[in-house]
Design a protein around this motif. Sequence first.
Motif, PDB file in Angstrom:
ATOM      1  N   VAL A 127      -8.122 -37.704   1.873  1.00 18.53           N
ATOM      2  CA  VAL A 127      -9.068 -37.847   0.773  1.00 18.53           C
ATOM      3  C   VAL A 127     -10.179 -38.786   1.244  1.00 18.53           C
ATOM      4  CG1 VAL A 127      -9.372 -38.588  -1.615  1.00 18.53           C
ATOM      5  CG2 VAL A 127      -7.198 -37.564  -0.888  1.00 18.53           C
ATOM      6  N   PRO A 128     -11.401 -38.278   1.353  1.00 18.02           N
ATOM      7  CA  PRO A 128     -12.497 -39.144   1.815  1.00 18.02           C
ATOM      8  C   PRO A 128     -12.823 -40.227   0.788  1.00 18.02           C
ATOM      9  CG  PRO A 128     -13.320 -36.956   1.257  1.00 18.02           C
ATOM     10  CD  PRO A 128     -11.833 -36.915   1.083  1.00 18.02           C
ATOM     11  N   VAL A 129     -13.017 -41.436   1.289  1.00 13.38           N
ATOM     12  CA  VAL A 129     -13.385 -42.564   0.432  1.00 13.38           C
ATOM     13  C   VAL A 129     -14.905 -42.663   0.431  1.00 13.38           C
ATOM     14  CG1 VAL A 129     -13.169 -45.052   0.049  1.00 13.38           C
ATOM     15  CG2 VAL A 129     -11.239 -43.766   1.013  1.00 13.38           C
ATOM     16  N   ASP A 130     -15.494 -42.573  -0.752  1.00 10.78           N
ATOM     17  CA  ASP A 130     -16.939 -42.667  -0.885  1.00 10.78           C
ATOM     18  C   ASP A 130     -17.413 -44.025  -0.391  1.00 10.78           C
ATOM     19  OD1 ASP A 130     -19.468 -43.428  -2.630  1.00 10.78           O
ATOM     20  OD2 ASP A 130     -19.320 -41.238  -2.580  1.00 10.78           O
ATOM     21  N   GLU A 131     -18.574 -44.046   0.238  1.00  7.30           N
ATOM     22  CA  GLU A 131     -19.112 -45.281   0.803  1.00  7.30           C
ATOM     23  C   GLU A 131     -19.215 -46.409  -0.225  1.00  7.30           C
ATOM     24  OE1 GLU A 131     -23.086 -46.767   3.110  1.00  7.30           O
ATOM     25  OE2 GLU A 131     -22.315 -44.764   3.585  1.00  7.30           O
ATOM     26  N   ALA A 132     -19.427 -46.080  -1.481  1.00  3.32           N
ATOM     27  CA  ALA A 132     -19.540 -47.096  -2.533  1.00  3.32           C
ATOM     28  C   ALA A 132     -18.264 -47.915  -2.674  1.00  3.32           C
ATOM     29  CB  ALA A 132     -19.888 -46.436  -3.862  1.00  3.32           C
ATOM     30  N   TRP A 133     -17.132 -47.357  -2.259  1.00  6.95           N
ATOM     31  CA  TRP A 133     -15.850 -48.041  -2.415  1.00  6.95           C
ATOM     32  C   TRP A 133     -15.396 -48.757  -1.151  1.00  6.95           C
ATOM     33  CZ3 TRP A 133     -15.051 -48.707  -7.198  1.00  6.95           C
ATOM     34  CH2 TRP A 133     -15.421 -47.735  -8.124  1.00  6.95           C
ATOM     35  N   LEU A 134     -16.153 -48.657  -0.082  1.00  4.66           N
ATOM     36  CA  LEU A 134     -15.752 -49.277   1.178  1.00  4.66           C
ATOM     37  C   LEU A 134     -15.972 -50.788   1.159  1.00  4.66           C
ATOM     38  CD1 LEU A 134     -17.204 -46.709   3.743  1.00  4.66           C
ATOM     39  CD2 LEU A 134     -14.862 -46.859   2.834  1.00  4.66           C
ATOM     40  N   SER A 135     -15.116 -51.492   1.881  1.00  5.74           N
ATOM     41  CA  SER A 135     -15.284 -52.940   2.024  1.00  5.74           C
ATOM     42  C   SER A 135     -16.483 -53.212   2.916  1.00  5.74           C
ATOM     43  CB  SER A 135     -14.019 -53.555   2.637  1.00  5.74           C
ATOM     44  OG  SER A 135     -13.902 -53.166   4.004  1.00  5.74           O
ATOM     45  N   GLY A 136     -16.919 -54.455   2.960  1.00  8.94           N
ATOM     46  CA  GLY A 136     -18.047 -54.825   3.811  1.00  8.94           C
ATOM     47  C   GLY A 136     -17.791 -54.510   5.281  1.00  8.94           C
ATOM     48  N   VAL A 137     -16.581 -54.788   5.743  1.00  6.79           N
ATOM     49  CA  VAL A 137     -16.222 -54.499   7.142  1.00  6.79           C
ATOM     50  C   VAL A 137     -16.289 -53.000   7.401  1.00  6.79           C
ATOM     51  CG1 VAL A 137     -14.361 -54.603   8.844  1.00  6.79           C
ATOM     52  CG2 VAL A 137     -14.787 -56.559   7.368  1.00  6.79           C
TER      53      VAL A 137
ATOM     54  N   HIS B  69     -18.865 -50.698  10.006  1.00  7.11           N
ATOM     55  CA  HIS B  69     -18.291 -49.969  11.143  1.00  7.11           C
ATOM     56  C   HIS B  69     -18.710 -48.497  11.106  1.00  7.11           C
ATOM     57  CE1 HIS B  69     -15.025 -52.811  12.771  1.00  7.11           C
ATOM     58  NE2 HIS B  69     -15.929 -53.518  12.120  1.00  7.11           N
ATOM     59  N   HIS B  70     -19.978 -48.249  11.375  1.00 10.74           N
ATOM     60  CA  HIS B  70     -20.519 -46.883  11.329  1.00 10.74           C
ATOM     61  C   HIS B  70     -19.809 -45.965  12.313  1.00 10.74           C
ATOM     62  CE1 HIS B  70     -23.695 -48.230   8.683  1.00 10.74           C
ATOM     63  NE2 HIS B  70     -23.938 -49.234   9.510  1.00 10.74           N
ATOM     64  N   GLY B  71     -19.406 -46.493  13.461  1.00  9.67           N
ATOM     65  CA  GLY B  71     -18.726 -45.685  14.474  1.00  9.67           C
ATOM     66  C   GLY B  71     -17.327 -45.264  14.069  1.00  9.67           C
ATOM     67  N   CYS B  72     -16.754 -45.944  13.089  1.00  3.24           N
ATOM     68  CA  CYS B  72     -15.406 -45.609  12.614  1.00  3.24           C
ATOM     69  C   CYS B  72     -15.434 -44.622  11.449  1.00  3.24           C
ATOM     70  CB  CYS B  72     -14.659 -46.866  12.188  1.00  3.24           C
ATOM     71  SG  CYS B  72     -14.297 -47.984  13.555  1.00  3.24           S
ATOM     72  N   ALA B  73     -16.560 -44.536  10.780  1.00  2.00           N
ATOM     73  CA  ALA B  73     -16.682 -43.672   9.598  1.00  2.00           C
ATOM     74  C   ALA B  73     -16.495 -42.211  10.005  1.00  2.00           C
ATOM     75  CB  ALA B  73     -18.040 -43.886   8.949  1.00  2.00           C
ATOM     76  N   PRO B  74     -16.066 -41.372   9.097  1.00  2.00           N
ATOM     77  CA  PRO B  74     -15.760 -41.613   7.689  1.00  2.00           C
ATOM     78  C   PRO B  74     -14.363 -42.207   7.511  1.00  2.00           C
ATOM     79  CG  PRO B  74     -15.471 -39.290   8.175  1.00  2.00           C
ATOM     80  CD  PRO B  74     -15.976 -39.943   9.441  1.00  2.00           C
ATOM     81  N   PHE B  75     -14.122 -42.733   6.310  1.00  2.00           N
ATOM     82  CA  PHE B  75     -12.848 -43.354   5.973  1.00  2.00           C
ATOM     83  C   PHE B  75     -12.095 -42.486   4.977  1.00  2.00           C
ATOM     84  CE2 PHE B  75     -15.444 -46.712   7.615  1.00  2.00           C
ATOM     85  CZ  PHE B  75     -14.556 -47.424   8.406  1.00  2.00           C
ATOM     86  N   PHE B  76     -10.765 -42.546   5.063  1.00  2.35           N
ATOM     87  CA  PHE B  76      -9.900 -41.688   4.254  1.00  2.35           C
ATOM     88  C   PHE B  76      -8.706 -42.467   3.733  1.00  2.35           C
ATOM     89  CE2 PHE B  76     -11.912 -39.099   7.465  1.00  2.35           C
ATOM     90  CZ  PHE B  76     -12.322 -37.977   6.777  1.00  2.35           C
ATOM     91  N   MET B  77      -8.087 -41.897   2.695  1.00  2.00           N
ATOM     92  CA  MET B  77      -6.766 -42.307   2.253  1.00  2.00           C
ATOM     93  C   MET B  77      -5.937 -41.028   2.241  1.00  2.00           C
ATOM     94  SD  MET B  77      -7.821 -45.130  -0.608  1.00  2.00           S
ATOM     95  CE  MET B  77      -6.300 -46.044  -0.696  1.00  2.00           C
ATOM     96  N   ALA B  78      -4.678 -41.143   2.595  1.00  3.53           N
ATOM     97  CA  ALA B  78      -3.837 -39.957   2.749  1.00  3.53           C
ATOM     98  C   ALA B  78      -2.994 -39.696   1.511  1.00  3.53           C
ATOM     99  CB  ALA B  78      -2.919 -40.130   3.960  1.00  3.53           C
TER     100      ALA B  78
END
Length: 110
Positions: free
Chosen positions: A36-46, A50-59
């Motif tokens: 499940v992709p985590v919208d950028e609005a919900w991401l922590s500052g870190v 970390h643009h190179g690590c994006a996108p972020f997910f929860m399983a």
Amino acid sequence: MKQYVIDEIRPQDFEKLKGYLDATYGDAGVDGLYWVPVDEAWLSGVQQAHHGCAPFFMALELGPDRLAAELLVRTRNRVRCDCIHYADESQLNWLVRTVDAIFEKLEIMV
């Protein structure tokens, strides 16, 4: 692992959930696992830095009688990084609302 779990899912509700998750999140390469992709609005500052690590997910892991939402925000690009960490309060609330909205949309009572 920290998780948000909904158990005692009926077989007919499992089929509804599987169909919805397959259509919405697609195949993650492991049966019953969905990213499940985590919208950028919900991401922590870190995580935002970390643009190179994006996108972020929860399983989400769907089993025959339960849905388990892993409370780890992760990237598929790296195994270890400072940006991979357990959900903070806002991310946890977002995930619970997201899962609950799926059950509501599919008219599954738990």
